[in-house]
Design a protein around this motif. Structure first.
Motif, mmCIF file in Angstrom:
data_model
loop_
_atom_site.group_PDB
_atom_site.id
_atom_site.type_symbol
_atom_site.label_atom_id
_atom_site.label_comp_id
_atom_site.label_asym_id
_atom_site.label_seq_id
_atom_site.Cartn_x
_atom_site.Cartn_y
_atom_site.Cartn_z
ATOM 1 N N LEU A 1 -0.002 -4.059 -14.382
ATOM 2 C CA LEU A 1 -0.485 -4.831 -13.240
ATOM 3 C C LEU A 1 0.622 -5.708 -12.650
ATOM 4 C CD1 LEU A 1 -4.013 -5.745 -14.628
ATOM 5 C CD2 LEU A 1 -3.500 -4.176 -12.725
ATOM 6 N N ALA A 2 1.446 -6.303 -13.505
ATOM 7 C CA ALA A 2 2.555 -7.124 -12.995
ATOM 8 C C ALA A 2 3.557 -6.259 -12.241
ATOM 9 C CB ALA A 2 3.233 -7.867 -14.153
ATOM 10 N N ASP A 3 3.841 -5.064 -12.755
ATOM 11 C CA ASP A 3 4.748 -4.145 -12.053
ATOM 12 C C ASP A 3 4.154 -3.723 -10.704
ATOM 13 O OD1 ASP A 3 6.637 -4.253 -14.084
ATOM 14 O OD2 ASP A 3 6.004 -2.363 -15.003
ATOM 15 N N ALA A 4 2.859 -3.458 -10.692
ATOM 16 C CA ALA A 4 2.193 -3.099 -9.429
ATOM 17 C C ALA A 4 2.232 -4.279 -8.457
ATOM 18 C CB ALA A 4 0.753 -2.672 -9.702
ATOM 19 N N ALA A 5 2.074 -5.491 -8.969
ATOM 20 C CA ALA A 5 2.127 -6.681 -8.112
ATOM 21 C C ALA A 5 3.514 -6.851 -7.499
ATOM 22 C CB ALA A 5 1.732 -7.922 -8.909
ATOM 23 N N ILE A 6 4.558 -6.557 -8.259
ATOM 24 C CA ILE A 6 5.928 -6.617 -7.726
ATOM 25 C C ILE A 6 6.060 -5.637 -6.562
ATOM 26 C CG2 ILE A 6 8.355 -6.067 -8.222
ATOM 27 C CD1 ILE A 6 7.800 -7.155 -11.100
ATOM 28 N N ALA A 7 5.558 -4.436 -6.746
ATOM 29 C CA ALA A 7 5.645 -3.422 -5.689
ATOM 30 C C ALA A 7 4.860 -3.852 -4.451
ATOM 31 C CB ALA A 7 5.127 -2.079 -6.208
ATOM 32 N N VAL A 8 3.658 -4.385 -4.636
ATOM 33 C CA VAL A 8 2.845 -4.834 -3.498
ATOM 34 C C VAL A 8 3.561 -5.959 -2.763
ATOM 35 C CG1 VAL A 8 0.694 -6.003 -2.836
ATOM 36 C CG2 VAL A 8 0.634 -4.096 -4.469
ATOM 37 N N LEU A 9 4.081 -6.920 -3.500
ATOM 38 C CA LEU A 9 4.777 -8.042 -2.881
ATOM 39 C C LEU A 9 5.995 -7.562 -2.093
ATOM 40 C CD1 LEU A 9 5.006 -11.093 -2.482
ATOM 41 C CD2 LEU A 9 6.269 -11.183 -4.638
ATOM 42 N N ALA A 10 6.761 -6.655 -2.666
ATOM 43 C CA ALA A 10 7.955 -6.134 -1.993
ATOM 44 C C ALA A 10 7.586 -5.368 -0.728
ATOM 45 C CB ALA A 10 8.740 -5.229 -2.934
ATOM 46 N N ASP A 11 6.506 -4.617 -0.789
ATOM 47 C CA ASP A 11 6.122 -3.757 0.334
ATOM 48 C C ASP A 11 5.287 -4.461 1.395
ATOM 49 O OD1 ASP A 11 7.440 -1.733 -1.006
ATOM 50 O OD2 ASP A 11 5.612 -0.804 -1.778
ATOM 51 N N SER A 12 4.494 -5.459 0.975
ATOM 52 C CA SER A 12 3.527 -6.063 1.899
ATOM 53 C C SER A 12 3.695 -7.555 2.107
ATOM 54 C CB SER A 12 2.104 -5.804 1.387
ATOM 55 O OG SER A 12 1.881 -4.429 1.230
ATOM 56 N N GLY A 13 4.587 -8.178 1.360
ATOM 57 C CA GLY A 13 4.789 -9.623 1.499
ATOM 58 C C GLY A 13 3.728 -10.427 0.762
ATOM 59 N N ARG B 1 1.373 -12.393 1.846
ATOM 60 C CA ARG B 1 0.002 -12.293 2.369
ATOM 61 C C ARG B 1 -0.677 -10.997 1.928
ATOM 62 N NH1 ARG B 1 -1.285 -15.826 7.027
ATOM 63 N NH2 ARG B 1 -3.006 -14.372 7.239
ATOM 64 N N GLY B 2 0.094 -9.956 1.675
ATOM 65 C CA GLY B 2 -0.472 -8.680 1.244
ATOM 66 C C GLY B 2 -0.765 -8.608 -0.239
ATOM 67 N N LEU B 3 -0.322 -9.623 -0.989
ATOM 68 C CA LEU B 3 -0.521 -9.626 -2.438
ATOM 69 C C LEU B 3 -1.943 -10.095 -2.748
ATOM 70 C CD1 LEU B 3 0.683 -9.232 -5.274
ATOM 71 C CD2 LEU B 3 1.327 -11.654 -5.212
ATOM 72 N N THR B 4 -2.808 -9.136 -2.969
ATOM 73 C CA THR B 4 -4.192 -9.430 -3.339
ATOM 74 C C THR B 4 -4.521 -8.668 -4.612
ATOM 75 O OG1 THR B 4 -5.110 -7.557 -2.104
ATOM 76 C CG2 THR B 4 -4.840 -9.659 -0.890
ATOM 77 N N HIS B 5 -5.587 -9.102 -5.268
ATOM 78 C CA HIS B 5 -6.036 -8.402 -6.470
ATOM 79 C C HIS B 5 -6.378 -6.945 -6.138
ATOM 80 C CE1 HIS B 5 -6.402 -12.523 -7.973
ATOM 81 N NE2 HIS B 5 -6.413 -12.000 -9.191
ATOM 82 N N ARG B 6 -7.041 -6.731 -5.024
ATOM 83 C CA ARG B 6 -7.419 -5.371 -4.640
ATOM 84 C C ARG B 6 -6.191 -4.501 -4.365
ATOM 85 N NH1 ARG B 6 -11.915 -6.857 -0.344
ATOM 86 N NH2 ARG B 6 -13.286 -7.929 -1.781
ATOM 87 N N ALA B 7 -5.202 -5.081 -3.689
ATOM 88 C CA ALA B 7 -3.984 -4.316 -3.396
ATOM 89 C C ALA B 7 -3.268 -3.924 -4.686
ATOM 90 C CB ALA B 7 -3.062 -5.121 -2.487
ATOM 91 N N VAL B 8 -3.260 -4.818 -5.664
ATOM 92 C CA VAL B 8 -2.635 -4.512 -6.954
ATOM 93 C C VAL B 8 -3.432 -3.417 -7.674
ATOM 94 C CG1 VAL B 8 -1.970 -5.439 -9.214
ATOM 95 C CG2 VAL B 8 -1.548 -6.783 -7.129
ATOM 96 N N ASP B 9 -4.752 -3.503 -7.620
ATOM 97 C CA ASP B 9 -5.582 -2.439 -8.214
ATOM 98 C C ASP B 9 -5.221 -1.082 -7.608
ATOM 99 O OD1 ASP B 9 -7.063 -4.209 -9.804
ATOM 100 O OD2 ASP B 9 -8.693 -4.396 -8.332
ATOM 101 N N ARG B 10 -5.128 -1.040 -6.268
ATOM 102 C CA ARG B 10 -4.797 0.223 -5.595
ATOM 103 C C ARG B 10 -3.413 0.714 -6.010
ATOM 104 N NH1 ARG B 10 -7.283 -2.281 -1.257
ATOM 105 N NH2 ARG B 10 -5.287 -2.980 -0.437
ATOM 106 N N GLU B 11 -2.420 -0.178 -6.000
ATOM 107 C CA GLU B 11 -1.050 0.207 -6.362
ATOM 108 C C GLU B 11 -0.983 0.732 -7.797
ATOM 109 O OE1 GLU B 11 2.990 0.899 -6.139
ATOM 110 O OE2 GLU B 11 1.707 0.330 -4.466
#
Length: 185
Positions: A9-21, A23-33
């Motif tokens: 989940l932390a690795d997915a959160a890094i990817a979401v943050l890098a790709d979406s900034g 504001r794009g870092l949400t629990h749902r976005a991390v679940d999807r990633e």
């Protein structure tokens, strides 16, 4: 709670943050990633702050592992050319592939830490073999305050990386050479 799931989940959160900034870092976005069912991230990290803390901790762990690996394989730097080549390789690696995403996430976390001092404590630069190699090199070259010069050099390299992430383009040898030469003066 599985440590492996938290790491995923932390690795997915890094990817979401890098790709979406931020504001794009949400629990749902991390679940999807992560490819996990909705609600998984919030089951492990109840709040956005706990997710950010896990993300930053993982980011630092990955960076430190990379820097230890670089430092452990790095022979003692004998001259400016070796220092330039080492810094050029490191900055280039950080601007491409997985390193680029981590750099983007790191800078986003640094900005976020202005409002969350607990993140700043995690992000604080740490000692590692690569940093020690730079300090040893500057000391061997007769620089009067190798600790301060190391911090200045690495801060300048960090600024160069930031500039290239924002504006695009490559890091050139002449730029790194200028930074090393300035540190030696």
């Amino acid at each position: 709670m599985s440590t492996d799931r938290r790491t995923l989940l932390a690795d997915a959160a890094i990817a979401v943050l890098a790709d979406s900034g931020v504001r794009g870092l949400t629990h749902r976005a991390v679940d999807r990633e992560a490819g996990l069912p909705p609600g998984t991230t919030s089951a492990y990290f109840r709040t956005r702050q706990s997710l950010l803390t896990a993300l930053v901790s993982r980011l630092v762990a990955l960076d430190q592992a990379e820097l230890r690996a670089v430092g452990d394989t790095l022979p003692a730097l004998r001259d400016a050319e070796e220092m330039i080549a080492g810094l050029l390789a490191l900055t280039t690696r950080r601007l491409t592939g997985e390193g680029r995403r981590r750099s983007l996430a790191r800078y986003a976390c640094a900005i976020e830490s202005v409002h969350h001092p607990e993140l700043r404590d995690i992000l604080r630069p740490r000692e590692n073999p690569a940093r020690q190699a730079a300090r040893d090199f500057l000391a061997a070259q007769g620089v009067t305050d190798p600790e301060d010069r190391t911090i200045t050099l690495l801060t300048c390299v960090d600024g160069l990386v930031f500039d290239r992430l924002v504006s695009g383009g490559d890091v050139y040898e002449d730029e790194v050479r200028g930074l090393v030469e300035a540190a030696l003066r």
